[in-house]
Design a protein around this motif. Structure first.
Motif, PDB file in Angstrom:
ATOM      1  N   VAL A 120       6.351   8.164-113.348  1.00 14.24           N
ATOM      2  CA  VAL A 120       8.071   8.781-112.354  1.00 14.24           C
ATOM      3  C   VAL A 120       9.190   8.774-112.462  1.00 14.24           C
ATOM      4  O   VAL A 120      10.083   8.957-112.926  1.00 14.24           O
ATOM      5  CB  VAL A 120       8.082   7.651-110.977  1.00 14.24           C
ATOM      6  CG1 VAL A 120       9.207   7.950-110.477  1.00 14.24           C
ATOM      7  CG2 VAL A 120       7.351   7.870-109.874  1.00 14.24           C
ATOM      8  N   MET A 121       8.856   7.396-113.717  1.00 12.29           N
ATOM      9  CA  MET A 121      10.468   7.263-114.821  1.00 12.29           C
ATOM     10  C   MET A 121      10.452   7.909-116.134  1.00 12.29           C
ATOM     11  O   MET A 121      11.196   8.585-116.028  1.00 12.29           O
ATOM     12  CB  MET A 121       9.733   5.793-115.203  1.00 12.29           C
ATOM     13  CG  MET A 121      10.349   4.573-114.391  1.00 12.29           C
ATOM     14  SD  MET A 121      10.335   2.841-115.012  1.00 12.29           S
ATOM     15  CE  MET A 121      10.796   2.447-116.834  1.00 12.29           C
ATOM     16  N   GLN A 137       8.961  12.538-110.753  1.00 11.67           N
ATOM     17  CA  GLN A 137       7.359  12.393-109.965  1.00 11.67           C
ATOM     18  C   GLN A 137       5.879  12.081-110.023  1.00 11.67           C
ATOM     19  O   GLN A 137       6.391  11.778-110.842  1.00 11.67           O
ATOM     20  CB  GLN A 137       7.585  14.805-110.733  1.00 11.67           C
ATOM     21  CG  GLN A 137       7.634  15.317-110.608  1.00 11.67           C
ATOM     22  CD  GLN A 137       8.236  16.148-109.313  1.00 11.67           C
ATOM     23  OE1 GLN A 137       7.005  16.736-108.846  1.00 11.67           O
ATOM     24  NE2 GLN A 137       8.566  16.734-108.733  1.00 11.67           N
ATOM     25  N   LEU A 138       5.384  12.125-108.548  1.00 13.38           N
ATOM     26  CA  LEU A 138       4.660  11.479-108.447  1.00 13.38           C
ATOM     27  C   LEU A 138       3.289  12.366-109.674  1.00 13.38           C
ATOM     28  O   LEU A 138       4.028  13.119-109.634  1.00 13.38           O
ATOM     29  CB  LEU A 138       3.647  11.261-106.502  1.00 13.38           C
ATOM     30  CG  LEU A 138       4.588  10.014-105.555  1.00 13.38           C
ATOM     31  CD1 LEU A 138       4.280  10.361-104.591  1.00 13.38           C
ATOM     32  CD2 LEU A 138       4.549   8.896-106.760  1.00 13.38           C
ATOM     33  N   PRO A 139       2.512  11.418-109.796  1.00 11.77           N
ATOM     34  CA  PRO A 139       1.475  12.124-110.973  1.00 11.77           C
ATOM     35  C   PRO A 139       0.483  12.111-109.694  1.00 11.77           C
ATOM     36  O   PRO A 139       0.425  12.281-108.808  1.00 11.77           O
ATOM     37  CB  PRO A 139       0.675  10.672-111.535  1.00 11.77           C
ATOM     38  CG  PRO A 139       1.102   9.574-110.953  1.00 11.77           C
ATOM     39  CD  PRO A 139       2.109   9.591-110.748  1.00 11.77           C
ATOM     40  N   GLU A 140      -0.793  12.814-109.852  1.00 17.28           N
ATOM     41  CA  GLU A 140      -1.503  13.070-109.237  1.00 17.28           C
ATOM     42  C   GLU A 140      -2.098  11.858-108.965  1.00 17.28           C
ATOM     43  O   GLU A 140      -2.746  11.785-106.969  1.00 17.28           O
ATOM     44  CB  GLU A 140      -2.623  14.244-109.714  1.00 17.28           C
ATOM     45  CG  GLU A 140      -3.091  14.937-108.421  1.00 17.28           C
ATOM     46  CD  GLU A 140      -4.713  16.011-108.837  1.00 17.28           C
ATOM     47  OE1 GLU A 140      -4.735  15.837-110.256  1.00 17.28           O
ATOM     48  OE2 GLU A 140      -5.610  15.225-107.981  1.00 17.28           O
ATOM     49  N   PHE A 146      10.359   6.415 -97.174  1.00 19.21           N
ATOM     50  CA  PHE A 146      11.013   6.849 -98.379  1.00 19.21           C
ATOM     51  C   PHE A 146      10.167   8.292 -98.533  1.00 19.21           C
ATOM     52  O   PHE A 146      10.495   9.229 -99.284  1.00 19.21           O
ATOM     53  CB  PHE A 146      10.402   5.950 -99.531  1.00 19.21           C
ATOM     54  CG  PHE A 146      11.563   4.994 -99.783  1.00 19.21           C
ATOM     55  CD1 PHE A 146      12.717   5.416-100.399  1.00 19.21           C
ATOM     56  CD2 PHE A 146      11.060   3.498 -99.186  1.00 19.21           C
ATOM     57  CE1 PHE A 146      13.859   4.584-100.536  1.00 19.21           C
ATOM     58  CE2 PHE A 146      12.232   2.560 -99.284  1.00 19.21           C
ATOM     59  CZ  PHE A 146      13.709   3.164 -99.487  1.00 19.21           C
ATOM     60  N   TRP A 147       9.032   8.081 -98.168  1.00 25.06           N
ATOM     61  CA  TRP A 147       7.792   9.025 -98.437  1.00 25.06           C
ATOM     62  C   TRP A 147       8.060  10.522 -97.294  1.00 25.06           C
ATOM     63  O   TRP A 147       8.549  11.277 -98.637  1.00 25.06           O
ATOM     64  CB  TRP A 147       6.239   8.324 -97.970  1.00 25.06           C
ATOM     65  CG  TRP A 147       5.741   9.492 -97.851  1.00 25.06           C
ATOM     66  CD1 TRP A 147       4.905   9.944 -99.183  1.00 25.06           C
ATOM     67  CD2 TRP A 147       4.730   9.967 -96.671  1.00 25.06           C
ATOM     68  NE1 TRP A 147       3.381  11.337 -99.396  1.00 25.06           N
ATOM     69  CE2 TRP A 147       3.424  10.433 -97.872  1.00 25.06           C
ATOM     70  CE3 TRP A 147       4.165   9.479 -95.794  1.00 25.06           C
ATOM     71  CZ2 TRP A 147       2.032  11.841 -96.967  1.00 25.06           C
ATOM     72  CZ3 TRP A 147       3.353  10.443 -94.731  1.00 25.06           C
ATOM     73  CH2 TRP A 147       2.363  10.925 -95.538  1.00 25.06           C
ATOM     74  N   LEU A 148       8.608  10.190 -96.577  1.00 24.28           N
ATOM     75  CA  LEU A 148       8.907  11.281 -95.662  1.00 24.28           C
ATOM     76  C   LEU A 148      10.402  12.184 -96.709  1.00 24.28           C
ATOM     77  O   LEU A 148      10.108  13.214 -96.150  1.00 24.28           O
ATOM     78  CB  LEU A 148       9.061  10.370 -94.180  1.00 24.28           C
ATOM     79  CG  LEU A 148       8.632  10.832 -92.841  1.00 24.28           C
ATOM     80  CD1 LEU A 148       8.314  10.164 -92.155  1.00 24.28           C
ATOM     81  CD2 LEU A 148       6.861  11.628 -93.114  1.00 24.28           C
ATOM     82  N   THR A 149      11.139  11.298 -96.772  1.00 25.78           N
ATOM     83  CA  THR A 149      12.654  12.143 -97.568  1.00 25.78           C
ATOM     84  C   THR A 149      12.032  12.737 -98.879  1.00 25.78           C
ATOM     85  O   THR A 149      12.345  13.646 -99.004  1.00 25.78           O
ATOM     86  CB  THR A 149      13.661  10.699 -97.553  1.00 25.78           C
ATOM     87  OG1 THR A 149      13.189   9.631 -98.450  1.00 25.78           O
ATOM     88  CG2 THR A 149      14.623  10.339 -96.936  1.00 25.78           C
ATOM     89  N   ASP A 150      11.373  12.191 -99.616  1.00 27.05           N
ATOM     90  CA  ASP A 150      10.547  12.675-100.515  1.00 27.05           C
ATOM     91  C   ASP A 150       9.155  12.749-101.307  1.00 27.05           C
ATOM     92  O   ASP A 150       9.247  11.674-101.867  1.00 27.05           O
ATOM     93  CB  ASP A 150      11.562  12.770-102.488  1.00 27.05           C
ATOM     94  CG  ASP A 150      11.252  13.775-103.115  1.00 27.05           C
ATOM     95  OD1 ASP A 150      10.649  14.231-102.812  1.00 27.05           O
ATOM     96  OD2 ASP A 150      11.965  12.899-104.002  1.00 27.05           O
ATOM     97  N   PRO A 151       8.185  13.330-100.984  1.00 23.99           N
ATOM     98  CA  PRO A 151       7.002  13.298-101.069  1.00 23.99           C
ATOM     99  C   PRO A 151       6.563  13.693-102.518  1.00 23.99           C
ATOM    100  O   PRO A 151       5.204  13.044-102.944  1.00 23.99           O
ATOM    101  CB  PRO A 151       5.816  14.236 -99.934  1.00 23.99           C
ATOM    102  CG  PRO A 151       7.163  14.630 -99.085  1.00 23.99           C
ATOM    103  CD  PRO A 151       8.404  14.343 -99.386  1.00 23.99           C
ATOM    104  N   THR A 152       7.548  13.856-103.253  1.00 21.34           N
ATOM    105  CA  THR A 152       7.093  14.137-104.373  1.00 21.34           C
ATOM    106  C   THR A 152       7.591  13.224-105.289  1.00 21.34           C
ATOM    107  O   THR A 152       6.893  13.239-106.236  1.00 21.34           O
ATOM    108  CB  THR A 152       7.750  15.332-104.788  1.00 21.34           C
ATOM    109  OG1 THR A 152       9.048  15.408-104.745  1.00 21.34           O
ATOM    110  CG2 THR A 152       7.807  17.071-104.489  1.00 21.34           C
TER     111      THR A 152
END
Lengths: 438, 333
Positions: free
Chosen positions: B168-169, B173-176, B234-240
């Motif tokens: 993320v840093m 983006q979140l990794p797979e 948080f997840w709902l605001t930006d799941p990526t």
């Protein structure tokens, strides 16, 4: 259906099976009866007989002194052999009349029964006072006082306590099975005195036979029999009121301040005998039990019978005794001698063997909160006990030490085996003293 | 009756559950996690376990001797601290670090305050955090679990939380690995400290403690609940960018923290209401530290911070006493 109860409380093993099925047996008279002048809460009675005098069963031997007091009567016919201080269940030597029974067990001639329906509440109260009726659940508060609420209190509920939540004790259970009609009669007299409509009779549901028997007897009466879940201290006055009415007795006040009055089943039976037959309170049911007793039994005992005599009647001690307790294991008092007599409040004689006595050394409080979660008053016992150890009287007061009912759930449940309720009991005295001074 | 009778005021009976009994039941509840750690990480895990447990017991015995107090190790609390500390260390921890951690836990975390019952912070967590700050390299040298390999061919690997944080840093983006394949975390196939590998066995241990009534539901439920809610927002605001609540629950030390660290009786509130506040605070701080803090994992810091708040929570969550105000709930009709 969910049974009504109170929050908190504990489930100790009830150990009632050894005596629950045993019918009440009349205990033979001992060689001498030791009848203390203090057998109730309030001022002790004043002795009104002399040594050598012959008394009949039920004859007045101690007169009530002041309003909160009741008279004491001879438990059998015989000769007054001594008037002297004797060891009392409270652990001190207190004035007592010693009677040597003459064996005839003859009732006093003057005792006359009356029809409660022909008497007004004041006359009934007076008869109860004269008969020495006190709360037989163990507190021994004079019944006539409890039945005399000041005019500004409106009482709408009479609660009958058949919970018998203390482990081991089965006297009330047997009484409900064997003397149901007397109990119902006594309840109706109490109801008449108070002039209330609603009567709730609470019985723990580990006594299904008693619930069935009382329900049958009460079917045609205004008394509602209510089964209660098994939980200690279900039979404590405040907890019983909370379970049965949903009300709480205001802090520092009496049950009558929330419109309820609680009477024990044994008291109800005694009320019936006192009014119908004019018989004063000279005997009671005592459960003699515990692992230290060879043949545990429910005995009908003359007041003043020494504990040693009860134990003889129950086959003697099974082993080296460790603790002799009057009452149940949760709130009973440990005795230092078997020479102590049965008094009006003696609901049980519990003998623990040496190996049954827990001698664990207290450890540090681990703040597990087990005392907090079981406290039926919602106190923080460990904090008040800490105040007691540190001598913080005012802080103990802010943590409501005076509201503690001393049921002992906290100590029972403490994994560090700290003497929590014992410490709270101590600090309560200091808090009351502090309040008097300021 | 030739011997004197015991005299004491009531009550005259006891439940039978003692402090040592509680400690032993918690240790039993941890045994599955200990077994899984040894199966997954091999002999190095066993070594860390033994050093920490024996180290803690020895340190406590030494302290008792120095403080001229009765030996308190029989209450098993030192052994429990040792096991918990070991579960908070990587399998590759050098022996001296495990031993130092034990000394910190017992001496600074517990005995300095007067021993069991008086420590404001969870001793094992104090040691973990001190070690993490002092030896960041050794404390974050994770090895991938290789079941039954005996640990001789350890492969270094990042923890899921660490991998997520660096991705993320770097990319925003979140990794797979943070969006799918959670079942392997549940069973324990992820890098981490000894007690972080399998959420499943920790959950079982926690349920055992609940069933035995050693812990109550308040802290676990409010802790997990607040993690789910806050991470979920948080997840709902930006799941990526933010991982799902399930990822939070299954990775890192959350299960260990929820059932075995936050529920530490000495350092958590004694009232039910206090426990709920405590659990919610732990959950909130955990998620915030994980998502925005400097460290990938926030459970230890969250619990220690809430430990510090415990006296205050206790003070403001006293229950209304019986009869404290007018009450009428109907009752029997």
């Amino acid at each position: 259906m969910r049974l009504p109860t109170f929050p908190g409380g504990i489930h100790p093993p009830d150990n009632k099976a050894t005596t629950a099925a045993k019918a009440i047996v009349a205990c033979p008279l001992p060689e001498e009866l030791i009848v203390p002048m203090l057998q109730h809460i309030g001022a002790p009675a004043e002795c009104c007989v002399t040594v050598g005098q012959h008394v009949a069963k039920g004859e007045l031997i101690g007169t009530a002194v002041g309003p909160v007091s009741v008279p004491i009567h001879a438990p059998t016919s015989g000769e007054v052999s001594a008037i002297e201080p004797r060891l009392h269940p409270v652990g001190r030597y207190l004035p007592a009349v010693v009677i040597r029974p003459d064996g005839s067990d003859r009732w006093h001639d003057d005792l006359q029964g009356s029809d409660p329906n022909c008497l007004n509440p004041d006359e009934l109260r007076q008869l109860l006072q004269q008969a020495g009726i006190v709360g037989l659940g163990g507190a021994t508060f004079p019944t006539h006082i409890k039945l005399s609420p000041p005019p500004d209190r409106s009482i709408d509920t009479l609660i009958i306590n058949g919970a018998e939540c203390e482990p081991y004790l089965t006297g009330d259970h047997r009484l409900m099975l064997e003397e149901g009609p007397n109990i119902v009669d006594g309840i109706l007299i109490l109801r008449r005195i108070l002039g209330v409509k609603r009567v709730i009779f609470g019985i723990e549901n580990n006594k299904p036979d008693a619930i069935a028997a009382m329900s049958k007897l009460c079917a045609a009466s205004p008394i509602k029999v209510q089964p209660l879940p098994v939980k200690y201290p279900q039979g404590a006055e405040k907890q019983l009121i909370e379970a049965l009415t949903g009300r709480q007795v205001p802090s520092g006040k009496l049950p009558m301040d929330c419109g309820a009055i609680v009477q024990n089943v044994g008291t109800a039976a005694a009320v019936s005998a006192a009014i119908r037959q004019g018989r004063p309170l000279v005997e009671r049911i005592t459960t003699v039990t515990g692992p230290g007793i060879r043949t545990p039994q429910n005995l009908r005992v003359a007041i003043g019978t020494p504990l040693s005599h009860l134990i003889e009647q129950c086959g003697g001690l099974s082993d080296e005794p460790g603790k002799i307790i009057l009452g149940g294991p949760m709130m009973g008092n440990a005795q230092m001698s078997l020479a102590v007599p049965v008094i009006r409040g003696t609901s049980g004689l519990l003998v623990l063997r040496r190996q049954d006595v827990s001698l664990a050394k207290p450890g540090p409080c681990i703040r597990c909160g087990r005392c907090v979660s079981v406290c039926p008053i919602h106190l923080q016992p460990t904090v008040i006990a800490l105040c007691a150890r540190l001598g913080l009287v005012e802080m103990a007061d802010t943590y409501n030490a005076l509201d503690c009912i001393e049921c002992g759930c906290c100590t029972y449940n403490c994994p560090a085996t700290l003497p929590l309720v014992q410490s709270i009991r101590e600090i309560k005295g200091s808090v009351m003293e502090h309040k008097r001074k300021h | 009756m030739d011997k004197a009778l015991y005299l004491s005021s009531s009550p005259h009976i006891h439940s039978g559950l003692t402090t040592a009994g509680i400690m032993r039941l918690v240790i039993y509840a941890l045994l599955p996690a200990v077994a899984v750690a040894i199966v997954f990480f091999g002999l190095p895990a066993l070594k860390v376990m033994l050093i920490c447990t024996l180290g803690c017991v020895a340190c406590e015995a030494l302290c008792c001797k120095l403080m001229k107090q009765p030996l308190s190790i029989r209450d098993s609390s030192a052994a429990l601290t040792g096991i918990l500390l070991a579960l908070n260390l990587p399998a590759s921890s050098p022996w001296w670090m495990a031993l130092l951690g034990s000394a910190i836990a017992i001496v600074i975390g517990k005995m300095i305050f007067g021993g069991l019952g008086y420590n404001p912070f969870n001793p094992a967590l104090v040691a973990r955090v001190v070690l993490l700050i002092s030896f960041p390299v050794q404390m974050t040298s994770w090895t991938a679990p290789t079941p039954l390999s005996m640990g001789f061919d350890a492969v270094s690997s990042a923890t899921p939380l660490g991998e997520m944080k660096s991705a993320v840093m770097l990319t925003g983006q979140l990794p797979e690995m943070a969006t799918s394949g959670f079942d392997r975390y549940f069973y324990g196939l992820m890098a981490g400290s000894l007690g972080e590998v399998s959420a499943l066995v920790l959950l079982l241990g926690g349920l055992f403690l609940l069933w035995k009534k050693i812990i109550t539901w308040h802290i676990p439920v409010s802790f997990i609940g607040s993690v789910v809610v806050i991470a979920g927002v948080f997840w709902l605001t930006d799941p990526t960018r933010y991982p799902s609540p399930l990822f939070h629950l299954l990775t890192g030390g959350l299960m260990l923290g929820v059932f075995f660290m936050a529920t530490d009786m000495v350092t958590s509130p004694i009232t039910a209401k206090g426990m709920l506040i405590f659990g919610c605070g732990c959950g909130l701080l955990t998620v915030l530290i994980r998502l925005f803090g400097g460290y990938p994992e926030g459970v230890s810091f969250a619990i220690l911070l809430m430990n510090a708040a415990t006296p205050l929570i206790d003070r403001y969550t006293r229950a209304e006493i019986y009869g404290g105000h007018h009450h009428d709930r109907g009752g029997v009709q």
